[in-house]
Design an enzyme around this catalytic site. Structure first.
Site, PDB file in Angstrom:
ATOM      1  CE  LYS B  78      -3.293   1.364   4.807  1.00  0.00           C
ATOM      2  NZ  LYS B  78      -4.456   0.483   4.612  1.00  0.00           N
ATOM      3  CB  SER B 153      -3.020  -3.179   4.328  1.00  0.00           C
ATOM      4  OG  SER B 153      -4.070  -2.243   4.235  1.00  0.00           O
ATOM      5  CB  SER B 177      -6.909  -2.914   5.425  1.00  0.00           C
ATOM      6  OG  SER B 177      -6.341  -3.880   4.580  1.00  0.00           O
TER       7      SER B 177
END
Lengths: 119, 470
Positions: B78, B153, B177
Site C-alpha cells: 500500500k 481504503s 480498510s
C-alpha cells in the site's frame, strides 16, 4: 435504506433528549479552515457547510448515550517507553536524503520565507 | 505456465524449492498479468522496475539453502508504507515527488525474509475512504466487476491480489480498510490486535486505531505473513509482544457469539444476511457452539469512530506543511505557503475530515464530542470483554452489502461512512478481526468477519482455516 437502520436503533432508546439540528455557518467553516491552514474556494465552503452539517447530525447521537463520563482515553494496556534524551547522529547520506526532500533548501538547511514582519 | 489463480505462499515456496520454476519466473508471471490487467483495474500506482532483480536475489538465497517461506514471494505494498528510496505518497498530491528515507519496520522484516516488492498500490488518499475513489490517481476497479469499487481504503492492495498481480499484499486498517476490500475482492484480510504490528513507517491516520496487516488468498498465508511482520518494536512504543495479553486455548471446542440485535433492521443486504445464516450453519456442522451475545452499546460504535478518527486525523495531518517534504505552493508569506500548499495538496475527503476534527477538538465542543466519544469507546470495549467471557469469537458479516457501483456513494459522506458499521468496532476496542470469503452474491464476493479478544489471533486462524477447509 441503511440510514433507516440507525433510526431503528434511535427509536429503541426511550430517550426524549431534544435533537439539535446543526446549522454550521460559512463563517464557522472559514474559522476552521484558518485553524487548519487550508485555503478553500467559496464553492468549497458552501459544500463543506452542508457535508459537515450532515456528519455532525449523525455523530450527535453519542450525546444520547447514558454513561458516567470518564475522561481518560484508553488505547491499550501498554505504556510509553522512554529512552535517554540523547541526540542520534545520522550518517551523512541519511541527512542528505532528508534534505533532498525539502522543496526549498540552502546548503544544509531547509529554507523558509522570512517570518518576522518587515517595517 | 504457472497456475497463479490457485497458488498459495506455501505452494510457491515448495515449487521454487523443488526447481519447478524460479523466483524470477514467478515474478515475471505476475508482471505479465499486471501488464494485461492493471491499465483497466488501476490497482498499482507504480510497478517497481527492479522487481526481477529482487527475485534474482531470492533465487540466490534458495540456491544457498537459506530461503524461508516468504523468500521470493511477490508482495503488493500500500502506498502509505515506506520503502527506503522509493516513492511513497498515500495517493495524495501533497506528497508529490516524496521518496521514503527509511524502511517501515514491516518492510525491514519482509526484506529480511527476501520477499519481492512488486509495486505500490492505490488507496483512498491518506487511507480516508471505503472505495479508493478518494485517490488523487483515479479509482481502483473491482476485478470481479469493473463497474464496481474494490473497496477501500486499501482497494489497490486487494485488487492487485484478486487480479493475480501479486501473491500477497500489505494494507492498513483504521476502521476496516483491510477487511472491507478483502470482503469485496474475495480475499482474507487481517486487522491484528492494536500494537501487534509496528506502525513505524506507515503514514499515520488515526494513531490509536491504525494497524498494518496482510491480504492473502488463504488464512494460512495470512498467518504466515502476520507471524513475520508482528512483534515488539522500539520505534513504536505501542507495540506488544506475544505475552502482553493472556491467550485462550485453541485446542478445544470453540464457541461463536452472534450479536443478533445488531443484525436486525433493513440496512443489511438480503444476500449478505442469507449468506451469514448459511455461514452460521457451516460453523455448527463443524462442531462450533453458537450463542447469542449482547453488545448493548455497539450501535454507538460508528458515530464514536467518526469523532475519534477525524480528531486524530486533524492532528496527524498537520505535518504536511510544504516545508520539509512533498508539494510546495508559494504564497505571499510563510504562513500563506501553508494555506496554498494544503489547499492545493489535500483532496476533498481529507479536507472534510481535517476540518471536522478541528471542530471536534475546538474549545467548547471538546467535552461534548471527543471526551464523550472516548468514554463510550471504553464502554464498548468493556461490553466486548464481557461478551468474550462466554464466547471465543464474535461473528458478523464484514460489510452490510457487496461491492457497490463506482460513484454510488461518493457524494454522500454519511452513506460512505456506514460501510464501516461492522468493522470499526475492532479498531475502537483494539481487538483482532479477520475477514474471510464466505460466498457470493451473483458474481460479487461476500465476506464474514470474526473478532476475538486481544492477543487471540490464533483463534481466528483456527476457525478461519476450518471454515475454509484449509
Amino acid at each position: 435504506m441503511i440510514i433507516s437502520y440507525f433510526i431503528y436503533f434511535k427509536l429503541q432508546e426511550s430517550d426524549f433528549a431534544v435533537t439539535i439540528f446543526f446549522m454550521i455557518t460559512v463563517t464557522e467553516i472559514e474559522k476552521l479552515a484558518t485553524l487548519a491552514r487550508i485555503k478553500l474556494t467559496d464553492a468549497e465552503k458552501q459544500g463543506l457547510t452542508k457535508e459537515i452539517d450532515s456528519i455532525l447530525t449523525y455523530i450527535d447521537q453519542i450525546k444520547k448515550a447514558t454513561l458516567d463520563i470518564d475522561h481518560t482515553p484508553i488505547v491499550g494496556i501498554v505504556h510509553n517507553i522512554f529512552r535517554e534524551d540523547e541526540s542520534r547522529v545520522l550518517p551523512p547520506e541519511d541527512r542528505e536524503a532528508l534534505l533532498k526532500q525539502a522543496p526549498e533548501r540552502e546548503g544544509d538547511f531547509v529554507a523558509v520565507k522570512k517570518i518576522i514582519a518587515q517595517d | 505456465m504457472i497456475d497463479l489463480k490457485n497458488l498459495t505462499i506455501k505452494k510457491a515456496h515448495e515449487d521454487i524449492k523443488s526447481g519447478k520454476y524460479s523466483a524470477v519466473d514467478l515474478t515475471k508471471a505476475y508482471l505479465e498479468e499486471i501488464k494485461k490487467k492493471n491499465p483497466e483495474i488501476n490497482a498499482y500506482l507504480e510497478v517497481f522496475k527492479d522487481a526481477e532483480e529482487q527475485a534474482q536475489a531470492a533465487d540466490t538465497r534458495f540456491k544457498a539453502g537459506a530461503a524461508t517461506l516468504l523468500t521470493g514471494i511477490p508482495f503488493a505494498i500500500k502506498d502509505n508504507i515506506l520503502i527506503k528510496g522509493r516513492r511513497a505518497g498515500s495517493a495524495s498530491k501533497i506528497l508529490e515527488n516524496y521518496h521514503a528515507t527509511y524502511d517501515a519496520t514491516v518492510i525491514e522484516k519482509l526484506k529480511r525474509e527476501g520477499a519481492v516488492f512488486i509495486g505500490r498500490t492505490n488507496m483512498d488518499e491518506f487511507a480516508m475512504g471505503g472505495s479508493t475513489e478518494n485517490s488523487a490517481y483515479g479509482v481502483t476497479k473491482n476485478p470481479y466487476d469493473t463497474e464496481r469499487v474494490a473497496g477501500g481504503s486499501s482497494g489497490g492492495s486487494a485488487a492487485a491480489l484478486a487480479m493475480d498481480g501479486a501473491l500477497a499484499a500489505l494494507g492498513s486498517d483504521t476502521g476496516g480498510s483491510i477487511r472491507q476490500p478483502a470482503s469485496f475482492c474475495g480475499l482474507v484480510g487481517l486487522k491484528a490486535t492494536y500494537g501487534a504490528v509496528s506502525r513505524n513507517g506507515v503514514m499515520a491516520m488515526g494513531s490509536s486505531l491504525d494497524q498494518i496487516g496482510p491480504f492473502a488468498k488463504t488464512v494460512t498465508d495470512a498467518e504466515i505473513i502476520f507471524n513475520t511482520i508482528k512483534g515488539n518494536d522500539s520505534l513504536d512504543s505501542t507495540t506488544i509482544s506475544d505475552t502482553t495479553y493472556k491467550t485462550k486455548k485453541t485446542d478445544k471446542k470453540l464457541t461463536i457469539g452472534i450479536p443478533k440485535a445488531f443484525l436486525k433492521g433493513d440496512g443489511i443486504n438480503k444476500d449478505v444476511l442469507k449468506n451469514f445464516e448459511e455461514s452460521i450453519e457451516n460453523f455448527k456442522k463443524l462442531g462450533y457452539e453458537i450463542k447469542d451475545v449482547e453488545l448493548p452499546n455497539i450501535a454507538y460504535s460508528l458515530p464514536v469512530y467518526y469523532v475519534i478518527m477525524p480528531a486524530e486525523v486533524s492532528s496527524n495531518l498537520s505535518r504536511f506543511d510544504g516545508v520539509r517534504f512533498g508539494l510546495h505552493k508559494d504564497g505571499k508569506d510563510g504562513i500563506d505557503d501553508y494555506f496554498e500548499t494544503r489547499g492545493a495538496g489535500f483532496g476533498k475527503e481529507v479536507r472534510r475530515r481535517v476540518l471536522l476534527g478541528t471542530y471536534i477538538l475546538s474549545s467548547g465542543y471538546y467535552d461534548a464530542y471527543y471526551n464523550r466519544a472516548n468514554a463510550l469507546r471504553r464502554v464498548i470495549t468493556s461490553d466486548f470483554e464481557t461478551a468474550f467471557k462466554t464466547v471465543d469469537i464474535i461473528l458478523t458479516p464484514t460489510t452490510p452489502a457487496p461491492a457497490f457501483k463506482i460513484g454510488e456513494k461518493i457524494s454522500d459522506p454519511v452513506a460512505m461512512y456506514l460501510e464501516d458499521i461492522f468493522t470499526v468496532t475492532a479498531n475502537l476496542t483494539g481487538m483482532p478481526a479477520i475477514s474471510i470469503p464466505s460466498g457470493v452474491s451473483g458474481k460479487l464476493p461476500l465476506g464474514i468477519q470474526m473478532t476475538a479478544l486481544h492477543g487471540n489471533e490464533a483463534l481466528l486462524f483456527k476457525a478461519g482455516k476450518e471454515f475454509l477447509k484449509e
